[in-house]
Design a protein around this motif. Structure first.
Motif, PDB file in Angstrom:
ATOM      1  N   CYS A   1       3.236  -7.843 -12.460  1.00  0.00           N
ATOM      2  CA  CYS A   1       2.650  -8.143 -11.150  1.00  0.00           C
ATOM      3  C   CYS A   1       2.547  -6.896 -10.269  1.00  0.00           C
ATOM      4  O   CYS A   1       1.735  -6.840  -9.357  1.00  0.00           O
ATOM      5  CB  CYS A   1       3.451  -9.217 -10.434  1.00  0.00           C
ATOM      6  N   GLY A   2       3.412  -5.903 -10.532  1.00  0.00           N
ATOM      7  CA  GLY A   2       3.331  -4.665  -9.758  1.00  0.00           C
ATOM      8  C   GLY A   2       4.124  -4.688  -8.461  1.00  0.00           C
ATOM      9  O   GLY A   2       4.053  -3.757  -7.667  1.00  0.00           O
ATOM     10  N   GLU A   3       4.885  -5.753  -8.257  1.00  0.00           N
ATOM     11  CA  GLU A   3       5.682  -5.855  -7.040  1.00  0.00           C
ATOM     12  C   GLU A   3       6.660  -4.665  -6.932  1.00  0.00           C
ATOM     13  O   GLU A   3       6.856  -4.099  -5.867  1.00  0.00           O
ATOM     14  CB  GLU A   3       6.448  -7.187  -7.050  1.00  0.00           C
ATOM     15  N   CYS A   4       7.238  -4.255  -8.041  1.00  0.00           N
ATOM     16  CA  CYS A   4       8.209  -3.145  -8.012  1.00  0.00           C
ATOM     17  C   CYS A   4       7.518  -1.811  -7.681  1.00  0.00           C
ATOM     18  O   CYS A   4       8.107  -0.941  -7.046  1.00  0.00           O
ATOM     19  CB  CYS A   4       8.979  -3.064  -9.325  1.00  0.00           C
ATOM     20  N   ILE A   5       6.267  -1.697  -8.124  1.00  0.00           N
ATOM     21  CA  ILE A   5       5.516  -0.469  -7.819  1.00  0.00           C
ATOM     22  C   ILE A   5       5.342  -0.356  -6.303  1.00  0.00           C
ATOM     23  O   ILE A   5       5.534   0.685  -5.703  1.00  0.00           O
ATOM     24  CB  ILE A   5       4.131  -0.475  -8.513  1.00  0.00           C
ATOM     25  N   ARG A   6       5.004  -1.481  -5.705  1.00  0.00           N
ATOM     26  CA  ARG A   6       4.796  -1.526  -4.264  1.00  0.00           C
ATOM     27  C   ARG A   6       6.085  -1.244  -3.500  1.00  0.00           C
ATOM     28  O   ARG A   6       6.085  -0.604  -2.477  1.00  0.00           O
ATOM     29  CB  ARG A   6       4.303  -2.929  -3.902  1.00  0.00           C
ATOM     30  N   ARG A   7       7.195  -1.756  -4.005  1.00  0.00           N
ATOM     31  CA  ARG A   7       8.459  -1.675  -3.262  1.00  0.00           C
ATOM     32  C   ARG A   7       9.210  -0.367  -3.420  1.00  0.00           C
ATOM     33  O   ARG A   7      10.019  -0.004  -2.570  1.00  0.00           O
ATOM     34  CB  ARG A   7       9.382  -2.815  -3.695  1.00  0.00           C
ATOM     35  N   CYS A   8       9.008   0.337  -4.535  1.00  0.00           N
ATOM     36  CA  CYS A   8       9.817   1.532  -4.793  1.00  0.00           C
ATOM     37  C   CYS A   8       9.415   2.687  -3.889  1.00  0.00           C
ATOM     38  O   CYS A   8       8.309   3.205  -3.975  1.00  0.00           O
ATOM     39  CB  CYS A   8       9.695   1.965  -6.253  1.00  0.00           C
ATOM     40  N   GLN A   9      10.343   3.083  -3.028  1.00  0.00           N
ATOM     41  CA  GLN A   9      10.011   4.167  -2.094  1.00  0.00           C
ATOM     42  C   GLN A   9      10.062   5.533  -2.771  1.00  0.00           C
ATOM     43  O   GLN A   9       9.611   6.522  -2.213  1.00  0.00           O
ATOM     44  CB  GLN A   9      10.938   4.117  -0.886  1.00  0.00           C
ATOM     45  N   TYR A  10      10.641   5.591  -3.952  1.00  0.00           N
ATOM     46  CA  TYR A  10      10.710   6.880  -4.669  1.00  0.00           C
ATOM     47  C   TYR A  10       9.570   7.034  -5.688  1.00  0.00           C
ATOM     48  O   TYR A  10       9.535   7.985  -6.437  1.00  0.00           O
ATOM     49  CB  TYR A  10      12.070   7.018  -5.355  1.00  0.00           C
ATOM     50  N   HIS A  11       8.691   6.068  -5.708  1.00  0.00           N
ATOM     51  CA  HIS A  11       7.536   6.065  -6.616  1.00  0.00           C
ATOM     52  C   HIS A  11       7.959   6.231  -8.067  1.00  0.00           C
ATOM     53  O   HIS A  11       7.322   6.934  -8.839  1.00  0.00           O
ATOM     54  CB  HIS A  11       6.520   7.142  -6.211  1.00  0.00           C
ATOM     55  N   ALA A  12       9.056   5.566  -8.408  1.00  0.00           N
ATOM     56  CA  ALA A  12       9.553   5.666  -9.780  1.00  0.00           C
ATOM     57  C   ALA A  12       8.962   4.588 -10.687  1.00  0.00           C
ATOM     58  O   ALA A  12       9.141   4.634 -11.891  1.00  0.00           O
ATOM     59  CB  ALA A  12      11.080   5.559  -9.786  1.00  0.00           C
TER      60      ALA A  12
ATOM     61  N   PRO B   1      -4.115 -12.305 -13.876  1.00  0.00           N
ATOM     62  CA  PRO B   1      -3.345 -12.316 -15.124  1.00  0.00           C
ATOM     63  C   PRO B   1      -1.831 -12.374 -14.906  1.00  0.00           C
ATOM     64  O   PRO B   1      -1.107 -12.884 -15.759  1.00  0.00           O
ATOM     65  CB  PRO B   1      -3.748 -11.013 -15.823  1.00  0.00           C
ATOM     66  N   ALA B   2      -1.380 -11.889 -13.751  1.00  0.00           N
ATOM     67  CA  ALA B   2       0.068 -11.953 -13.487  1.00  0.00           C
ATOM     68  C   ALA B   2       0.484 -13.407 -13.297  1.00  0.00           C
ATOM     69  O   ALA B   2       1.556 -13.822 -13.735  1.00  0.00           O
ATOM     70  CB  ALA B   2       0.422 -11.119 -12.262  1.00  0.00           C
TER      71      ALA B   2
ATOM     72  N   THR C   1      -9.575  -0.739 -12.052  1.00  0.00           N
ATOM     73  CA  THR C   1      -8.623  -1.813 -11.761  1.00  0.00           C
ATOM     74  C   THR C   1      -7.801  -1.644 -10.479  1.00  0.00           C
ATOM     75  O   THR C   1      -7.346  -0.538 -10.181  1.00  0.00           O
ATOM     76  CB  THR C   1      -7.665  -2.022 -12.960  1.00  0.00           C
ATOM     77  N   PRO C   2      -7.615  -2.763  -9.785  1.00  0.00           N
ATOM     78  CA  PRO C   2      -6.758  -2.722  -8.592  1.00  0.00           C
ATOM     79  C   PRO C   2      -5.273  -2.917  -8.924  1.00  0.00           C
ATOM     80  O   PRO C   2      -4.430  -2.747  -8.062  1.00  0.00           O
ATOM     81  CB  PRO C   2      -7.265  -3.912  -7.770  1.00  0.00           C
ATOM     82  N   CYS C   3      -4.967  -3.275 -10.167  1.00  0.00           N
ATOM     83  CA  CYS C   3      -3.577  -3.665 -10.451  1.00  0.00           C
ATOM     84  C   CYS C   3      -3.177  -3.440 -11.903  1.00  0.00           C
ATOM     85  O   CYS C   3      -4.029  -3.389 -12.790  1.00  0.00           O
ATOM     86  CB  CYS C   3      -3.381  -5.143 -10.107  1.00  0.00           C
ATOM     87  N   PRO C   4      -1.864  -3.327 -12.158  1.00  0.00           N
ATOM     88  CA  PRO C   4      -1.401  -3.161 -13.537  1.00  0.00           C
ATOM     89  C   PRO C   4      -1.590  -4.408 -14.396  1.00  0.00           C
ATOM     90  O   PRO C   4      -1.760  -4.292 -15.619  1.00  0.00           O
ATOM     91  CB  PRO C   4       0.090  -2.839 -13.385  1.00  0.00           C
ATOM     92  N   ALA C   5      -1.590  -5.588 -13.781  1.00  0.00           N
ATOM     93  CA  ALA C   5      -1.705  -6.824 -14.566  1.00  0.00           C
ATOM     94  C   ALA C   5      -3.021  -6.847 -15.347  1.00  0.00           C
ATOM     95  O   ALA C   5      -3.082  -7.334 -16.476  1.00  0.00           O
ATOM     96  CB  ALA C   5      -1.599  -8.041 -13.654  1.00  0.00           C
TER      97      ALA C   5
END
Lengths: 143, 433
Positions: free
Chosen positions: B50-61, B144-145, B196-200
């Motif tokens: 879903c990419g939620e973690c991509i959005r939330r990670c402030q260290y871009h990890a 797809p997510a 694409t707008p998203c990883p899903a």
């Protein structure tokens, strides 16, 4: 070794509509973790939810005890509400004593008890006017 | 290839960038992340991309694997398939033709808007809803997510998911056919690139859940394309007329767009993965009645909120609304030679039970409840699991220890200290009076 028996206990707050369904939701989670088949989970979840809602609407809440054993799931819902005057009538589809206010919230369609009966393998109701009601339901797990 | 070998996730960890903070584990909607040895670890079977973690990670990890532009060289004819959200990214673009002309400047031979695929799917969905063959409500399969979420979590809702391919797949098929007819080239010489707008969506291309194979060859991220285009977009002098999509297709980019296009009243449009879960939970418990269709999008704001977009989703939403206002409403054409259905059955892939043996699973569940009782239930995340409940589950699964909890550890240290103090006070008989 004795048969494993898992006991879960929940208090249902009779003053808050928004918490109705929390107990059935929690039980559903446990059953999924146990790897119980989806159709058994569905039966338990629906029967429990209907009963929980009834406890909130009619009986000012109560307690739920759930026992999971290898072959069945037993749910005992106990309240100290007004009791059910006529169980046969209450078991009739469409019969409801819910207030207008409750109906406006989308409940009180008169399907509560019929659904509980439909989705469980055993159901026993002990009720006494002015004392309270205990609904004891069992769903078998076919392995 | 077996299912396990095929498994691909776009969402991935950039290990050196990860500080081992516990932000991502709290927000993961499927509790698919743990922090171990100072680094986040994604549990593959639980991740829905879903990419939620991509959005939330402030260290871009947290990163999304997408393809690079170099693969373009492999094809004689290259087609860009911009997602509807793509056209909302550019503040300097006053219409979609400018953006699409810009894409051609990057080396694509043609562009084909996914919005046109959306118009076709809209028509097919109308058919499905009115056919009465499907149990209401139908859940959109466009995100797809969400489809993966249903497959891992909601067994009873699987039959509600519309067995339709996505606008992206429909557009890819149409674009490829057009290109074949226009150029006479073979399929392998035509490269189809989804923007694409998203990883899903990347995962949907590389590891489709309900298709044997995707019609799309590669996935470029909106972010990467934006980087190449942002500086030159206002310098385009000769704008080609390339946009062929209508208003409703374009508006699929925004939340509610897909449902509105159907022209029906009884629908729910829900966006944001946590909201989607709430609605699906209610639907599973049969609490939602009288609804014919559910649009469910994992990202807040819909696809414009995808984690690979650049523009703020509210700003992009407004821009798409404004520009599409001037477009005519086009109806997608349903063709007999186009198969818009899934060609693989989606399988229920629940998270593994506590144990394959029911009796042992029950013992573990009982033990798990005991452990939870003993934990502080603060859900602080310091142990690396999102909640005390998850830690207890990890413990009975043999993947964590009770002393991973810093409060439990402190208790043990305190006990040990007490014991040592006691021992210290015990003197041998030779030294006592």
């Amino acid at each position: 070794m004795s048969e494993p028996l898992m006991k879960l206990h929940y208090n249902v707050d009779g003053t808050d509509f928004t918490v109705a369904g929390e107990a059935s939701g929690a039980v559903k989670k446990v059953l999924k973790q146990l790897g119980i088949s989806p159709d058994v989970i569905r039966k338990v979840a629906i029967a429990m939810y209907e009963c929980e809602i009834n406890m909130v609407i009619h009986a000012n809440g109560g307690v739920i005890d759930v026992e999971i054993s290898p072959d069945k799931i037993r749910m005992i819902h106990k309240d100290v509400g007004p009791g059910i005057p006529d169980i046969d009538k209450a078991m009739t589809e469409g019969f409801s004593t819910a207030s207008q206010q409750v109906r406006e919230l989308g409940f009180g369609a008169g399907m509560g008890l019929p659904n509980m009966k439909k989705y469980t393998d055993e159901m026993r109701i002990d009720t006494e006017l002015g004392v309270g009601t205990t609904v004891d339901m069992t769903v078998y797990i076919k392995q | 290839m077996g299912e396990i070998e095929r498994r691909f996730h776009s969402v991935t960890l950039d290990k050196p960038m990860c500080k081992g903070c516990t932000t991502c584990i709290r927000y993961c909607p499927t509790q698919a992340i743990r922090v171990q040895q100072g680094k986040a670890k994604i549990i593959s079977e639980r991740c829905i991309d879903c990419g939620e973690c991509i959005r939330r990670c402030q260290y871009h990890a947290k990163k999304a694997i997408t393809d690079g532009f170099e693969v373009m060289d492999r094809y004689k004819y290259k087609i860009a398939l911009p997602a509807p959200a793509f056209c909302g990214q550019f503040s300097k673009a006053t219409d979609f033709d400018i953006v699409l002309t810009g894409l051609k400047m990057l080396g694509f031979d043609d562009v084909f808007e996914v919005a046109r695929g959306a118009e076709v799917i809209t028509e097919k969905m109308k058919e499905l809803i009115s056919s009465g063959k499907y149990e209401a409500p139908l859940i959109s399969s466009a995100c797809p997510a969400v489809v993966r979420l249903v497959a891992v979590k909601y067994h009873d809702l699987m039959s509600h998911v519309a067995p339709l391919t996505s606008p992206m797949e429909a557009a890819a098929e149409m674009a490829r056919r057009e290109a074949r007819e226009k150029t006479g080239l073979k399929d392998e010489d035509i490269g189809v690139f989804f923007i694409t707008p998203c990883p899903a969506k990347v995962t949907a291309i590389k590891w489709p859940i309900a298709l044997e194979k995707s019609n799309v060859d590669w996935a470029l991220s909106i972010k990467d394309v934006y980087m190449r285009l942002a500086h030159s977009i206002d310098k385009i002098t000769k704008v080609e007329h390339l946009s062929k999509s209508g208003r409703s297709g374009v508006r699929w980019a925004n939340h509610g767009g897909e449902a509105e296009a159907l022209g029906i009243e009884k629908y729910i449009a829900v966006d944001g993965i946590a909201n989607v879960i709430e609605v699906l939970d209610q639907l599973e418990d049969e609490k939602i009645k009288g609804v014919d269709f559910i649009e469910a999008l994992a990202c807040t704001g819909g696809c414009v909120g995808g984690s690979l977009t650049v523009e703020n989703n509210f700003v992009a939403n407004s821009r798409i609304r404004r520009i599409s206002q001037g477009l005519e409403d086009k109806k997608g054409e349903l063709r007999d030679d186009m198969d818009l259905y899934w060609n693989r059955k989606i399988e229920y892939q629940p998270f593994s039970p506590l144990d394959a043996d029911f009796g042992i699973a029950m013992q573990k569940a009982i033990r798990m409840n005991e452990i939870i009782e003993g934990l502080p239930q603060l859900d602080c995340g310091s142990c690396g699991a999102p909640t005390c409940r998850e830690l207890a589950e990890d413990i009975v699964r043999g993947k964590a220890n009770e002393t991973d909890c810093i409060f439990k550890l402190r208790e043990r240290v305190s006990l040990l200290a007490k014991e040592m103090a006691e021992l210290e006070s015990k003197l041998p008989p030779s030294m006592t009076e």
